[in-house]
Design an enzyme around this catalytic site. Sequence first.
Site, mmCIF file in Angstrom:
data_model
loop_
_atom_site.group_PDB
_atom_site.id
_atom_site.type_symbol
_atom_site.label_atom_id
_atom_site.label_comp_id
_atom_site.label_asym_id
_atom_site.label_seq_id
_atom_site.Cartn_x
_atom_site.Cartn_y
_atom_site.Cartn_z
ATOM 1 N N ALA A 46 -24.563 -19.602 18.262
ATOM 2 C CA ALA A 46 -23.570 -19.518 19.332
ATOM 3 C C ALA A 46 -24.063 -18.577 20.437
ATOM 4 C CB ALA A 46 -22.260 -18.994 18.759
ATOM 5 N N GLY A 103 -24.788 -20.652 14.436
ATOM 6 C CA GLY A 103 -24.175 -21.926 14.802
ATOM 7 C C GLY A 103 -25.179 -23.074 14.791
ATOM 8 N N GLU A 135 -25.283 -24.191 11.406
ATOM 9 C CA GLU A 135 -24.013 -24.881 11.102
ATOM 10 C C GLU A 135 -24.059 -26.324 11.610
ATOM 11 O OE1 GLU A 135 -21.716 -21.593 12.678
ATOM 12 O OE2 GLU A 135 -20.766 -21.302 10.733
ATOM 13 N N GLU A 186 -25.292 -13.721 11.522
ATOM 14 C CA GLU A 186 -24.025 -13.259 12.118
ATOM 15 C C GLU A 186 -23.611 -11.869 11.667
ATOM 16 O OE1 GLU A 186 -24.656 -16.308 11.233
ATOM 17 O OE2 GLU A 186 -23.543 -17.774 12.403
#
Length: 728
Positions: free
Chosen positions: A60, A104, A107, A127
């Site tokens: 992200a 992300g 993910e 993270e």
Amino acid sequence: MAEYKEIDSVAVIELKNPPANALSKALVTGLNNGVKRAIDNPRIKSIVLIGNGQHFSAGADITEFPRVADVTSKQGVSLLTVGDVIESCNKPVVSAIHGVCFGGGLEIALFSHYRLAVQSAKLGFPEVSLGILPGANGTQRLPRVVGFEVAMDMIVSGKPVSAPQALQYGILDKIVDGDLLTAAVQFAKTLNTVPHDRRLKNVPVPNSENANKHFEEKLAKIKQKQRGYIAPINCLKAVKASVDLPYSEGVTKEFQLFMELMSSAQARGQQYSFFSERAATKWYLSASKNYKVSKDIPVKTAGVIGAGTMGSGIAVSLLTSGIPVILVEQDSKNLERGIELIKSILQGGVKLKRMTQSQMNQILQILQPTTKIEDLQSVDLIIEAVFENLKLKQELFSKLDKICKRDTVLCSNTSTLDIDKIAKSTSRPEKVVGTHFFAPAHIMPLLENVYGNHTSAETIATVMKLSKKIRKIPVLVKTCHGFVANRTFFEYSQELRFVVEEGLLPNEVDDILEDFGMPMGVFKVNDLSGIDVGWRIRQEQAIANGFNLTTNTRYINGERYCAIADKIFQAGRYGRKTGKGWYQYDKPGGRVAMVDPNVNNIILNHCKELGLTRRKISTQEVIERCMFAAINEGFRCLEDGIASKPEEIDTIWLHGFGFPRYRGGPMFYASQVGLRKVYERIKYYQKHFPETSHWIASEMLQRIAESGRNVPISEWTKFNPTPTSSRL
Ligand SMILES: CCCCCCC[C@H](O)CC(=O)SCCNC(=O)CCNC(=O)[C@H](O)C(C)(C)COP(=O)([O-])OP(=O)([O-])OC[C@H]1O[C@@H](n2cnc3c(N)ncnc32)[C@H](O)[C@@H]1OP(=O)([O-])[O-]
């Protein structure tokens, strides 16, 4: 942002957001549109997701995090919505991975039905180091692939795994050679449908029988090793939810734990730290002298002078980065001791499986020990790590100047001395620079590089580049006594000695600092670095400034002075190495610190002799006094042009002194307390302790505090009343 193309029956969607394909809102929207376009096109049978440039995706976009609402918005396209589109798609989706596939990015790959990678790819969930958890269902999907224990380790530690490791864990279906896109398209062409178990939400978590036991063990470890951090605990709880709850409830639990972290002060501190470390490496002297335009000299060979603890650690840092080292000592006995030290550090690496015995032997092959300084004549760069004495260093640099080739860079590992004074002893001041390592030099990540008035941009570029090569986090500061690290740390530790003189005992102070998040209280740090070392520095300074320092000294030029540390030295307590210092240790060199009534007696007698009445001091007062004293000095470093931005000071404290990452660094901590309050408390302490000049508030701090608004840290330097450098 996401480029769509078709190769025969395969749609290829390229993630494109340089330099690391961070998943910004725009990129996520582009990805979503691309997948939908492929779904709508009847000619398309399968889809490949691939990264443009060096990476698949770094996760992200952290720059969008301050707007929590954007990241978690239910409106528009989020990572979760595009993830659902990918997973529920009836055409097989293949993630083709190179470079990093983090957060992300991983993910997205776990929403995909298949994952391929090149051998050099790295996959992971970092993270936790940003104070959050993988919030796009990573905590619920990874365990379904790798099992509870591995998922827990990966998510709680944040450490990435290599492609071969990921293949072994089952995260990857295949490692491919040659061109990744060609291989991925070929692979995608062989796929027709999406089997049920390729949608991870349909799969149970394997190997979860001992989840409760592993959970408890891990929790205990986190509480011990990552004291004070909340993100690892929430990461752990989220992974546990994947075992305890059905998928649909597990993701709800993940969201709740994610939101708790996302809105926490710790996450703000950790994310600030990420950016400040990067900002600190960007040095700028002028438009023609800065990190972007200045060229470095390649360092192919290096010399290290002094094979003591520091010199040996520095040599190990260079050697393990593949740089051949000529190690110089004055006699064969000291040289032999240094070689043994280097071998024992490397052997420690073998024991910890950081290298093999044969790698260690190869490293030793590029070490050339010698007692002849003349052997350094053709090296590219020399780091001197001899005793902290200006005259000694000047003599050495003058000798090196005569011996070495003209473009050899001469570095001093001084922790306090003025680089200009050292450079003056050479005919090449432009090649002289400070490289202040922190002990133990092969472990501590910080390198405080120090430029003098004559240091050239080429020399600075060389040490900044070398720092990265030897895996250090470099910060560039300007020369002055103590630079940024020791200037600010001095005020911090001095104030804590005053606190001891006024009422608390060393262990009580250390407990407060450790509860605040420091890895070690200041008195334990003193014992580790050596009480005799501090004593010698104080004595040298006294001699240099023409005064006599004794255990009866109370004031120096009207400034308050606390002689307790000198009394501890006088009692023969030199710290850990002698088994006693501020604490008693289990043995000389031991690690177990115990309160010693003899030390308490020294302190109480000291106070009695001076007629001081001891008092209770609150935790808040201790933290304010040491932190605000350091912060005020930090502002003065900015005013003096020694540091050019607060991020440099914070990076120095994070990586030189182990300041808790979740507090961002002292300057960031000040921004969170509020500069108005910091300023007012400094004024308060100045009133109470008028004989301590570090309580005279910095003018820059005063200006910001009195500006009447909450000035963001990025704008502080605009308030500098005396910018002495043109640096940004
Ligand atoms: C409803 C719920 C929704 C949930 C959403 C959450 C989703 C997810 O779980 C959370 C995440 O992914 S969190 C993310 C988890 N991911 C991470 O924590 C990965 C963090 N990044 C890294 O580990 C390293 O940067 C790399 C290994 C990517 C590159 O290393 P290198 O080659 O040594 O280079 P470098 O110097 O390091 O970086 C170059 C430039 O790229 C920049 N930048 C990088 N990543 C960025 C990002 N994600 N963003 C923005 N920018 C990022 C970096 O600042 C720098 O900019 P500058 O202006 O030039 O200074």
